[in-house]
Design a protein around this motif. Sequence first.
Motif, short mmCIF file in Angstrom:
data_model
loop_
_atom_site.label_atom_id
_atom_site.label_comp_id
_atom_site.label_asym_id
_atom_site.label_seq_id
_atom_site.Cartn_x
_atom_site.Cartn_y
_atom_site.Cartn_z
N ASN A 1 -101.08 116.12 -59.38
CA ASN A 1 -101.73 114.69 -59.00
C ASN A 1 -102.68 114.89 -57.79
N PRO B 1 -93.23 106.08 -62.14
CA PRO B 1 -94.09 107.48 -61.81
C PRO B 1 -93.15 108.22 -60.78
N SER B 2 -93.59 109.52 -60.85
CA SER B 2 -92.80 110.52 -59.80
C SER B 2 -92.50 110.01 -58.27
N MET B 3 -93.39 109.22 -57.91
CA MET B 3 -92.93 108.71 -56.53
C MET B 3 -91.73 107.91 -56.30
N TYR C 1 -93.24 100.82 -64.19
CA TYR C 1 -94.81 100.42 -64.64
C TYR C 1 -94.88 98.99 -64.98
N LYS D 1 -94.58 119.64 -57.32
CA LYS D 1 -95.31 118.52 -56.72
C LYS D 1 -96.30 119.05 -55.37
N SER E 1 -92.21 112.87 -50.66
CA SER E 1 -93.46 112.13 -51.70
C SER E 1 -94.41 112.94 -51.55
N CYS F 1 -95.09 101.57 -56.94
CA CYS F 1 -93.79 101.55 -57.47
C CYS F 1 -92.91 102.20 -56.41
N MET F 2 -93.25 103.11 -55.46
CA MET F 2 -92.43 103.53 -54.84
C MET F 2 -91.94 102.61 -53.48
N ASN G 1 -103.21 106.89 -59.32
CA ASN G 1 -101.91 107.46 -58.61
C ASN G 1 -101.78 106.83 -57.29
N ASN H 1 -98.37 105.08 -58.25
CA ASN H 1 -97.38 105.77 -57.68
C ASN H 1 -96.76 105.27 -56.43
N GLN H 2 -97.86 104.75 -55.59
CA GLN H 2 -97.23 104.41 -54.28
C GLN H 2 -96.77 102.91 -54.23
#
Length: 323
Positions: A119, A272-274, A219, A93, A284, A212-213, A205, A209-210
Amino acid sequence: MQQEGFTEDFRGKSEVTDIMKKVSLIGMGALGLLFGSLIYKNCGPEYVDFILDDDRYASYRDRRFFCNDEWIPFRLTRAGEAEPADLLLVCTKATGLEGAIASLKKAVGRDTIIISVLNGITSEQMIGEAYGFEKIVHCVAQAMDAMKFGDKMSYTKAGELRIGIAGSGKPENLKKVEAFFNRAGIAYVEEEDILRRLWSKFMLNVGVNQACMVYGTTYGETIREGSETNRTMMAAMREVIAIGNAEGVDLSEEDIRQYIRIVGTLSADGMPSMAQDRINKRPSEVESFAGTVIRYGGKHHIPVPENEYLYRKIKEIEAGYEG
């Protein structure tokens, strides 16, 4: 001898030997395990290892890592005992990149090729400054839905890597990487303008990503028109278009539409990852996303209120981990 775990399927081994004899990865997150498992399965266990600092090695050496519920007995190597690799895949990361660069010192030789699947738009710059820009093949990882919780990684779509060279990158290195990916079963597309692709993925991203966090969602919710998550995501992406254009990168609304279509192909329940960071209470990549947008906004005197909002909210979420 077949090892317990992944089924033995080392296709094209002799041809792989002619291309790459040693591939090392750093970062045992979702993408590291995804690409490591493909190389392990299609090339053989001797072609891949993971480089770890001393603390991680002590923590990981007795653990079992799984890909879609199958155990893969990866070889783990202490950073201080690493040997030069033909290919290095940087899969950490962004929060761990600085430490990873230091850990790779012994794994980088004169002819080592380095690919970052991180990313954002800054990792190649940092790696190039440390080990030479001529070693880098630029890369964008997209359309995979790999998720990792604990020691288990799962995915339904392996996605693809968009690869290319920029600046002092060597065309022959790109061809070596493509030949190896063909054997390793890693899907890729060669990009003529890889820097534009990096920026367009960065745009995605920053949005998905942000959002979703912050909203603790998946998604599917990001592409549901009319949802608050969708509105936030779209606004954040449009701010990247503005700063990208100011940097001379030709981003447009069509790029947003293209990436929204890609998100639509992923599992609606995936994240996603975040968003996974929020669940796992990990720091994050907000500095690489909203933080970078804010810095470029200041540079070009472009307002970026949506990313400022996301930055504040994510920092609040992370501050609450200790509670």
